[in-house]
Design a protein around this motif. Sequence first.
Motif, PDB file in Angstrom:
ATOM      1  N   LYS A  44     -48.663  -0.429  -0.235  1.00 41.72           N
ATOM      2  CA  LYS A  44     -47.960   0.236   0.868  1.00 41.72           C
ATOM      3  C   LYS A  44     -46.542  -0.315   1.066  1.00 41.72           C
ATOM      4  O   LYS A  44     -46.064  -0.465   2.188  1.00 41.72           O
ATOM      5  CB  LYS A  44     -48.762   0.122   2.171  1.00 41.72           C
ATOM      6  N   GLY A  45     -45.900  -0.664  -0.054  1.00 46.67           N
ATOM      7  CA  GLY A  45     -44.528  -1.155   0.007  1.00 46.67           C
ATOM      8  C   GLY A  45     -43.538  -0.004  -0.035  1.00 46.67           C
ATOM      9  O   GLY A  45     -43.843   1.089  -0.521  1.00 46.67           O
ATOM     10  N   THR A  46     -42.350  -0.247   0.483  1.00 46.34           N
ATOM     11  CA  THR A  46     -41.270   0.744   0.454  1.00 46.34           C
ATOM     12  C   THR A  46     -40.206   0.271  -0.522  1.00 46.34           C
ATOM     13  O   THR A  46     -39.636  -0.810  -0.347  1.00 46.34           O
ATOM     14  CB  THR A  46     -40.642   0.896   1.860  1.00 46.34           C
ATOM     15  N   ILE A  47     -39.951   1.067  -1.566  1.00 50.99           N
ATOM     16  CA  ILE A  47     -38.921   0.715  -2.544  1.00 50.99           C
ATOM     17  C   ILE A  47     -37.549   0.984  -1.927  1.00 50.99           C
ATOM     18  O   ILE A  47     -37.245   2.104  -1.517  1.00 50.99           O
ATOM     19  CB  ILE A  47     -39.086   1.530  -3.853  1.00 50.99           C
ATOM     20  N   VAL A  48     -36.711  -0.055  -1.851  1.00 53.29           N
ATOM     21  CA  VAL A  48     -35.392   0.062  -1.229  1.00 53.29           C
ATOM     22  C   VAL A  48     -34.318   0.312  -2.283  1.00 53.29           C
ATOM     23  O   VAL A  48     -33.384   1.078  -2.071  1.00 53.29           O
ATOM     24  CB  VAL A  48     -35.066  -1.228  -0.436  1.00 53.29           C
ATOM     25  N   ASP A  49     -34.465  -0.344  -3.446  1.00 55.46           N
ATOM     26  CA  ASP A  49     -33.424  -0.248  -4.462  1.00 55.46           C
ATOM     27  C   ASP A  49     -34.035  -0.549  -5.833  1.00 55.46           C
ATOM     28  O   ASP A  49     -34.937  -1.381  -5.942  1.00 55.46           O
ATOM     29  CB  ASP A  49     -32.306  -1.251  -4.152  1.00 55.46           C
ATOM     30  N   THR A  50     -33.580   0.145  -6.857  1.00 56.11           N
ATOM     31  CA  THR A  50     -33.990  -0.175  -8.228  1.00 56.11           C
ATOM     32  C   THR A  50     -32.749  -0.202  -9.113  1.00 56.11           C
ATOM     33  O   THR A  50     -31.768   0.494  -8.848  1.00 56.11           O
ATOM     34  CB  THR A  50     -34.987   0.856  -8.812  1.00 56.11           C
ATOM     35  N   GLN A  76     -42.124  -0.474 -16.020  1.00 58.35           N
ATOM     36  CA  GLN A  76     -41.563  -0.065 -14.730  1.00 58.35           C
ATOM     37  C   GLN A  76     -42.538   0.794 -13.913  1.00 58.35           C
ATOM     38  O   GLN A  76     -42.757   0.535 -12.730  1.00 58.35           O
ATOM     39  CB  GLN A  76     -40.247   0.694 -14.938  1.00 58.35           C
ATOM     40  N   GLY A  77     -43.117   1.794 -14.526  1.00 62.48           N
ATOM     41  CA  GLY A  77     -44.037   2.698 -13.820  1.00 62.48           C
ATOM     42  C   GLY A  77     -45.225   1.954 -13.243  1.00 62.48           C
ATOM     43  O   GLY A  77     -45.619   2.174 -12.081  1.00 62.48           O
ATOM     44  N   THR A  78     -45.821   1.074 -14.036  1.00 68.05           N
ATOM     45  CA  THR A  78     -47.000   0.328 -13.593  1.00 68.05           C
ATOM     46  C   THR A  78     -46.662  -0.593 -12.428  1.00 68.05           C
ATOM     47  O   THR A  78     -47.407  -0.678 -11.440  1.00 68.05           O
ATOM     48  CB  THR A  78     -47.561  -0.529 -14.757  1.00 68.05           C
ATOM     49  N   VAL A  79     -45.525  -1.313 -12.533  1.00 69.12           N
ATOM     50  CA  VAL A  79     -45.132  -2.266 -11.484  1.00 69.12           C
ATOM     51  C   VAL A  79     -44.798  -1.539 -10.184  1.00 69.12           C
ATOM     52  O   VAL A  79     -45.240  -1.945  -9.099  1.00 69.12           O
ATOM     53  CB  VAL A  79     -43.935  -3.126 -11.956  1.00 69.12           C
ATOM     54  N   ILE A  80     -44.040  -0.439 -10.276  1.00 67.34           N
ATOM     55  CA  ILE A  80     -43.698   0.340  -9.079  1.00 67.34           C
ATOM     56  C   ILE A  80     -44.972   0.898  -8.444  1.00 67.34           C
ATOM     57  O   ILE A  80     -45.131   0.889  -7.214  1.00 67.34           O
ATOM     58  CB  ILE A  80     -42.718   1.499  -9.422  1.00 67.34           C
ATOM     59  N   GLY A  81     -45.891   1.343  -9.286  1.00 69.05           N
ATOM     60  CA  GLY A  81     -47.179   1.848  -8.782  1.00 69.05           C
ATOM     61  C   GLY A  81     -47.958   0.777  -8.033  1.00 69.05           C
ATOM     62  O   GLY A  81     -48.590   1.048  -7.007  1.00 69.05           O
ATOM     63  N   GLY A  82     -47.889  -0.461  -8.540  1.00 66.14           N
ATOM     64  CA  GLY A  82     -48.571  -1.571  -7.880  1.00 66.14           C
ATOM     65  C   GLY A  82     -48.003  -1.860  -6.501  1.00 66.14           C
ATOM     66  O   GLY A  82     -48.740  -2.167  -5.558  1.00 66.14           O
TER      67      GLY A  82
END
Length: 779
Positions: free
Chosen positions: A707-713, A696-702
């Motif tokens: 420059k993506g915005t995380i909307v929901d996890t 999870q950490g690696t993918v979110i970091g990628g």
Amino acid sequence: MAVFRSFINAQTAFTAQARRAFSTAMYGKAAPATPKSTINQEMLYLQPRWNVQREHTQGAGKVLVGMIQKRWNSAAAQPVQTGQIEKLRNIGISAHIDSGKTTLTERVLFYTGRINQIHEVRGKDNVGAKMDSMELEREKGITIQSAATYASWKDYNFNIIDTPGHVDFTIEVERALRVLDGAVLVLCAVSGVQSQTITVDRQMKRYNVPRICFINKMDRAGANPWKVVEALRTKLKMHAAALQIPMGAEDNFKGVIDLLKWKALTFEGVDGVNIVESDIPEEFMELANAKRAELFEHLAEVDEAMSDMFIMEENPTSEQLSEAIRRATIARKFIPVMMGSAIKNKGIQPLLDAVCGYLPSPNEVTNIALDVKNEEAKVELSSSDKDPFVGLAFKLEEGRFGQLTYLRVYQGMLRRGGFITNVKNDKKIKVPRLVRMHADELEDVDEIGPGEICAMFGVDCSSGDTFTDGSLQYTMTSMFVPNPVISLSLKPKGKETPNFSKALNRFQKEDPTFKVHVDSETKETIISGMGELHLEIYVERMRREYNVDCVTGKPQVAFREAIQDSAKFNYTHKKQSGGAGQYGRVQGFIEPAEMNEDGVDSFFENRVVGGNIPTNFIPACEKGFKEGMQKGFLIGHPITGVRMVLEDGAAHAVDSSELAFKIATLNAFKEAYLKSNPVIMEPIMKVDVTAPIEFQGTVIGGINKRKGTIVDTESGEDYFSAVAEVSLNAMFGYASEIRGQSQGKGEFSMEYLRHQKVQPQEQAELIKAHQKKLKDEQK
């Protein structure tokens, strides 16, 4: 009795000759060529599809013969009998990618007797699933083109369309849902409601298609159907309730408990053909009571009769619940939820019963046409075979015998050899050949009735054309076609052959989201589509089907240009070159504009009074404005969201012309545009990522790096999913990156969300790169 059983249990090829011999011997409709005793029973292959219970064996021979007849009805293209339209179901099978749609369709074809053997999607046995007939589909294990088939279940007839799950082929889902009356929405018991599930649901709502949900993959580790049902309620904003509960899950998934029949169902025998009903085991009784009560509660919220019973604290019967489910489903207020495992052959037959019981027949759906003769007034079509013919061509395909046109008949009869009229061009056409589709196989028929889906050969038309018998001038509403978001330059290796343009013309005609144009400056052929995979598939098809190897250039993003402020213009175009010159003056302003209901976002408004610009030159002014909109003045991409208002101007008695006013308006627009604080807009994609929880950490970091915005996890026991908004320009190469980050276990899908302005620094870089490109071309 023993003779019948030997017919049913024989496991060798069932030939057409043996079939005729069996029919003759059993029903005596023709003089048998040989005595009954000489029929080779080993040549008669039939596999039972329905379990015959012992307590219903009075006249057992008759029961079994009826069973055999059903098998034959499904194995051949039988027309729907007049007056039996209520026994017809037109359904699509749709879902997020890799939810098991094609696997489910394969089982449906098997249990309805349409195929004799189950094959898997990737074609490991060198056969592959029936509905994935394209070689590329079997290699990649995905559906690329929607495929149609026809089957029978009990005394119901089905037209089934298996659609792709990948967002790049969303047009296939769009046009299938445009002509269908109901749908099966397949969900993974582990992943639940995913990004493409929401997109498909939006498409179903757009065309008012009622649906049943099937929670598939109940045998997978981490399967949780109740989490999926809850997601249907929260994410799709629909009332949903289970009609079944599972007996066990993952490796212990044994079958389902039917909350209406109040029986436990297990699927036994070879390929789960025998449904065994038994009493509900004691350990599931409490859950069964709770879920039946929950079903009643949700129906009470959407159905008046159930609401009255709920208030009066009455307990509904299974028949009353079933009738309420049908009413609420057809009214699109409720989603009945079934569950099972297609790969393990569990739960498919009850799903077919639910399709028959809860989805509408063609005459229960309101279909609207527009009367061209009466200012496109809305007219409700009748679904009667006695009324004049009306049909819609919803898909084109290049077949072995020329263009194959898929057609949905809404009313009247379509007959081979008959004449029909294309409403768009008023051209009268003879129907040379009429077929039903069974994936890539064709079955000739003489006539097709209302509510049915068929295909015609040898008819030149476009996707979305309406056909009538000539007495009506009706046209059906068109389907929604999304705009392409990505482009590639394309050129053939070596010398260009006629096959290159032939392939591109064919693909454009078949797929409205696939666009081709030649860049006026670079003279390159540019192909545009819905994603990298979409274009990659077409390039590969050119190589395989047309023997044209192509080289593709760097992907180009479909940038747009827009204005942020209003700006005035007052421009005079004057040119003297001996004799009559050119003169035109235009005055007015431009301002930002919003997209209207018809999807138009550029507007030209004429407010000139007093004849300062002669009215015959106004169309030339509008033409100049539209030409300016096609190619922006920052990076050469189309301009969107502009209203141009022409307020005044001047003309010369001799020198003014249409050309002069067109050039004047184009230059005036450019002048005002550069003063209106223009910006570059880029496509933003909604990206749905699923990967094991440890990454999870690696993918979110990628995603953050892009420059993506995380909307929901959302995190589960083993997997997590994230929804992000990322610029398409930053998503190139992400497929290989996520595989590397997650040991090949991660996957993602993306779909177009909106255009938004780029950062000022990025805009400056894009303008600089465009200017450099122009200089290089001038050298």
